[in-house]
Design a protein around this motif. Structure first.
Motif, PDB file in Angstrom:
ATOM      1  N   ARG A 229     -22.283  23.633   4.393  1.00  9.80           N
ATOM      2  CA  ARG A 229     -20.857  23.453   4.007  1.00  9.80           C
ATOM      3  C   ARG A 229     -20.325  22.005   4.147  1.00  9.80           C
ATOM      4  O   ARG A 229     -19.382  21.771   3.831  1.00  9.80           O
ATOM      5  N   SER A 230     -21.432  21.401   3.789  1.00  7.95           N
ATOM      6  CA  SER A 230     -21.273  19.611   3.585  1.00  7.95           C
ATOM      7  C   SER A 230     -20.037  19.146   4.266  1.00  7.95           C
ATOM      8  O   SER A 230     -20.016  19.268   5.646  1.00  7.95           O
ATOM      9  N   TRP A 231     -19.146  18.364   3.588  1.00  7.56           N
ATOM     10  CA  TRP A 231     -18.039  17.612   4.206  1.00  7.56           C
ATOM     11  C   TRP A 231     -17.108  18.791   4.787  1.00  7.56           C
ATOM     12  O   TRP A 231     -16.172  18.186   5.514  1.00  7.56           O
ATOM     13  N   LEU A 232     -17.106  19.716   4.585  1.00 10.63           N
ATOM     14  CA  LEU A 232     -15.998  21.016   5.241  1.00 10.63           C
ATOM     15  C   LEU A 232     -16.268  20.820   6.506  1.00 10.63           C
ATOM     16  O   LEU A 232     -15.404  21.275   7.332  1.00 10.63           O
ATOM     17  N   THR A 233     -17.542  20.704   7.194  1.00 11.90           N
ATOM     18  CA  THR A 233     -17.627  20.744   8.506  1.00 11.90           C
ATOM     19  C   THR A 233     -17.028  19.736   9.305  1.00 11.90           C
ATOM     20  O   THR A 233     -16.200  20.148  10.165  1.00 11.90           O
TER      21      THR A 233
ATOM     22  N   ALA B  38     -12.225  18.208  12.461  1.00 14.81           N
ATOM     23  CA  ALA B  38     -10.908  17.508  12.634  1.00 14.81           C
ATOM     24  C   ALA B  38      -9.652  18.103  12.583  1.00 14.81           C
ATOM     25  O   ALA B  38      -8.687  17.761  13.346  1.00 14.81           O
ATOM     26  N   LEU B  39      -9.253  18.968  11.643  1.00 19.00           N
ATOM     27  CA  LEU B  39      -8.247  19.752  11.301  1.00 19.00           C
ATOM     28  C   LEU B  39      -7.825  20.620  12.207  1.00 19.00           C
ATOM     29  O   LEU B  39      -6.842  20.681  13.199  1.00 19.00           O
ATOM     30  N   SER B  40      -8.887  21.181  12.945  1.00 15.19           N
ATOM     31  CA  SER B  40      -8.692  22.065  13.956  1.00 15.19           C
ATOM     32  C   SER B  40      -8.393  21.546  15.366  1.00 15.19           C
ATOM     33  O   SER B  40      -7.459  21.875  16.141  1.00 15.19           O
ATOM     34  N   LEU B  41      -8.720  20.355  15.454  1.00 13.34           N
ATOM     35  CA  LEU B  41      -8.446  19.370  16.714  1.00 13.34           C
ATOM     36  C   LEU B  41      -6.992  18.884  16.602  1.00 13.34           C
ATOM     37  O   LEU B  41      -6.084  19.255  17.686  1.00 13.34           O
ATOM     38  N   LEU B  42      -6.479  18.768  15.746  1.00  9.64           N
ATOM     39  CA  LEU B  42      -5.275  18.198  15.361  1.00  9.64           C
ATOM     40  C   LEU B  42      -4.362  19.280  15.731  1.00  9.64           C
ATOM     41  O   LEU B  42      -3.114  18.982  16.148  1.00  9.64           O
ATOM     42  N   GLU B  43      -4.558  20.415  14.892  1.00  6.73           N
ATOM     43  CA  GLU B  43      -3.562  21.474  15.061  1.00  6.73           C
ATOM     44  C   GLU B  43      -3.549  22.044  16.488  1.00  6.73           C
ATOM     45  O   GLU B  43      -2.550  22.508  16.946  1.00  6.73           O
ATOM     46  N   SER B  44      -4.467  21.841  17.304  1.00 10.25           N
ATOM     47  CA  SER B  44      -4.476  22.357  18.796  1.00 10.25           C
ATOM     48  C   SER B  44      -3.701  21.253  19.466  1.00 10.25           C
ATOM     49  O   SER B  44      -3.252  21.565  20.459  1.00 10.25           O
TER      50      SER B  44
ATOM     51  N   SER C 132       1.088   2.076  10.889  1.00 15.04           N
ATOM     52  CA  SER C 132       0.132   2.709  11.933  1.00 15.04           C
ATOM     53  C   SER C 132      -0.524   4.096  11.723  1.00 15.04           C
ATOM     54  O   SER C 132       0.250   4.793  11.181  1.00 15.04           O
ATOM     55  N   VAL C 133      -1.568   4.016  12.075  1.00 16.73           N
ATOM     56  CA  VAL C 133      -2.430   5.425  12.098  1.00 16.73           C
ATOM     57  C   VAL C 133      -3.177   5.572  13.363  1.00 16.73           C
ATOM     58  O   VAL C 133      -3.331   4.705  14.219  1.00 16.73           O
ATOM     59  N   GLY C 134      -3.566   6.941  13.567  1.00 14.22           N
ATOM     60  CA  GLY C 134      -4.226   7.102  14.735  1.00 14.22           C
ATOM     61  C   GLY C 134      -5.684   7.441  14.621  1.00 14.22           C
ATOM     62  O   GLY C 134      -6.113   7.939  13.475  1.00 14.22           O
ATOM     63  N   GLY C 135      -6.484   6.824  15.451  1.00 18.29           N
ATOM     64  CA  GLY C 135      -7.961   7.119  15.439  1.00 18.29           C
ATOM     65  C   GLY C 135      -8.672   7.900  16.319  1.00 18.29           C
ATOM     66  O   GLY C 135      -8.592   7.332  17.650  1.00 18.29           O
ATOM     67  N   PHE C 136      -9.601   8.708  16.057  1.00 13.02           N
ATOM     68  CA  PHE C 136     -10.218   9.573  17.105  1.00 13.02           C
ATOM     69  C   PHE C 136     -11.723   9.808  16.760  1.00 13.02           C
ATOM     70  O   PHE C 136     -12.169   9.538  15.783  1.00 13.02           O
ATOM     71  N   ALA C 137     -12.388  10.368  17.596  1.00  5.88           N
ATOM     72  CA  ALA C 137     -13.773  10.734  17.482  1.00  5.88           C
ATOM     73  C   ALA C 137     -14.225  12.090  18.025  1.00  5.88           C
ATOM     74  O   ALA C 137     -13.517  12.415  19.488  1.00  5.88           O
ATOM     75  N   PHE C 138     -15.095  12.799  17.775  1.00  2.59           N
ATOM     76  CA  PHE C 138     -15.638  14.098  18.383  1.00  2.59           C
ATOM     77  C   PHE C 138     -17.160  14.325  17.837  1.00  2.59           C
ATOM     78  O   PHE C 138     -17.459  13.932  16.762  1.00  2.59           O
ATOM     79  N   LYS C 139     -17.707  15.080  18.752  1.00  2.00           N
ATOM     80  CA  LYS C 139     -19.253  15.612  18.543  1.00  2.00           C
ATOM     81  C   LYS C 139     -19.134  16.848  17.422  1.00  2.00           C
ATOM     82  O   LYS C 139     -18.152  17.561  17.787  1.00  2.00           O
ATOM     83  N   LEU C 140     -19.926  16.640  16.521  1.00  2.00           N
ATOM     84  CA  LEU C 140     -19.514  17.845  15.312  1.00  2.00           C
ATOM     85  C   LEU C 140     -19.837  19.269  16.015  1.00  2.00           C
ATOM     86  O   LEU C 140     -19.024  19.921  15.625  1.00  2.00           O
ATOM     87  N   ASP C 141     -20.860  19.448  16.557  1.00  2.00           N
ATOM     88  CA  ASP C 141     -21.028  20.963  16.827  1.00  2.00           C
ATOM     89  C   ASP C 141     -20.218  21.522  18.128  1.00  2.00           C
ATOM     90  O   ASP C 141     -19.777  22.589  17.874  1.00  2.00           O
ATOM     91  N   SER C 142     -19.846  20.606  18.982  1.00  2.00           N
ATOM     92  CA  SER C 142     -19.240  21.212  20.093  1.00  2.00           C
ATOM     93  C   SER C 142     -17.658  20.956  19.896  1.00  2.00           C
ATOM     94  O   SER C 142     -16.835  21.377  20.819  1.00  2.00           O
TER      95      SER C 142
END
Length: 296
Positions: free
Chosen positions: A276-280, A285-291, A117-127
């Protein structure tokens, strides 16, 4: 699925569907998917600071996040589970073959069957805020450049939790290992665009580098920046009409060699051409996960 005590039957089925599927559903005891109560809609669209806390557990790591980031939305039955950590832990114990959740609350990879099982999420890219709508029914993830509140959307799944989780096993990292052994060190940003599969080879052998000027073709991306490596595919053209898709997208995995985190991302294809291409989307996503990561 094994037979469980009846009081858990429909609730765990809902939770399991959420954890495994990109487009999960949640059933009530009558079997009807329930998304549309007024209270439910208000909860999912409240400001982040007012939203209930939801929980996710994967590979021995707990995450806590505002419930609106969970997307596609769950039905109310499953939502009741993920907003109650103790209840969620009890539900996880009912399917160790999907979660690796052992009776002692630790992660045991040997318990996992064919699909973890994995977890799925979504967010607005800029905010980096929740999307505010159910992507199960509204799949538009490309923002309107003339409308500042209509942002690009990133969907992601957590493939491997990193941190205190054990290192990802070879069956999880196989694609990265295969590319590295066959193609060598990934190129830097914007230098690793690859043609689509040739009929005579499997990836990565069937790929060839593309010039930066390419357009209106499907392509792959194999690139590295710092500790992050991306293996993506970008679907641009409709094979039936031979025209550009209404919504070209890129999807694939990003691995962080420092933290051990692995993500599966989906985002609008035009982002690949930004500075910054796919880095953005990856770093968002990584910053949200760490928070959201809880110290255990």
């Amino acid at each position: 699925m094994p037979r469980f005590p009846r009081i858990f039957a429909f609730t765990f089925a809902a939770l399991a569907a959420w954890m495994i599927s990109n487009a999960p559903v949640s059933a009530t005891s009558s079997g009807t998917v329930k998304y549309d109560s007024r209270a439910y809609k208000e909860m999912m669209n409240d400001p982040v600071e007012n939203q209930p806390t939801a929980y996710h557990w994967q590979q021995g790591v707990w995450f806590a996040f505002p419930v609106g980031y969970r997307n596609p939305y769950l039905g109310e039955a499953a939502m009741e589970i993920i907003t109650d950590r103790e209840r969620m832990a009890e539900e996880l114990k009912l399917a160790p073959e999907r979660t690796g959740f052992a009776r002692n609350g630790r992660y045991d990879r040997s318990l996992v069957g064919d699909t973890e099982s994995v977890g799925g999420f979504a967010f607005k890219l800029d905010s980096l805020s929740p999307v505010g709508r159910n992507l199960r029914f509204d799949a538009d993830i490309t923002g309107d450049p003339e409308n500042p509140i209509d942002e690009d959307v990133v969907k992601f799944q957590l493939v491997w939790a990193g941190g205190i989780a054990p290192p990802a096993p070879p069956d999880v990292t196989r694609r990265f290992d295969r590319y590295l052994s066959s193609r060598g060190t990934p190129p830097p940003l914007h230098r690793g665009h690859l043609s689509w599969l040739s009929p005579n080879g499997l990836p990565p052998a069937g790929y060839q580098p593309l010039p930066l000027a390419h357009s209106d073709i499907d392509y792959g991306v194999y690139e590295k920046d710092g500790s992050l490596t991306a293996i993506l595919r970008c679907n641009v053209m409709n094979e039936t009409t031979n025209r550009r898709n209404v919504q070209p997208v890129c999807d694939g995995q990003v691995r962080d060699s420092e933290s051990g985190i692995m993500l599966y991302l989906v985002f609008p294809e035009h982002i690949i051409w930004s500075e910054r291409s796919w880095l953005t989307p990856a770093t968002g996503a990584l910053s949200l996960l760490e928070s959201w990561r809880l110290a255990e």
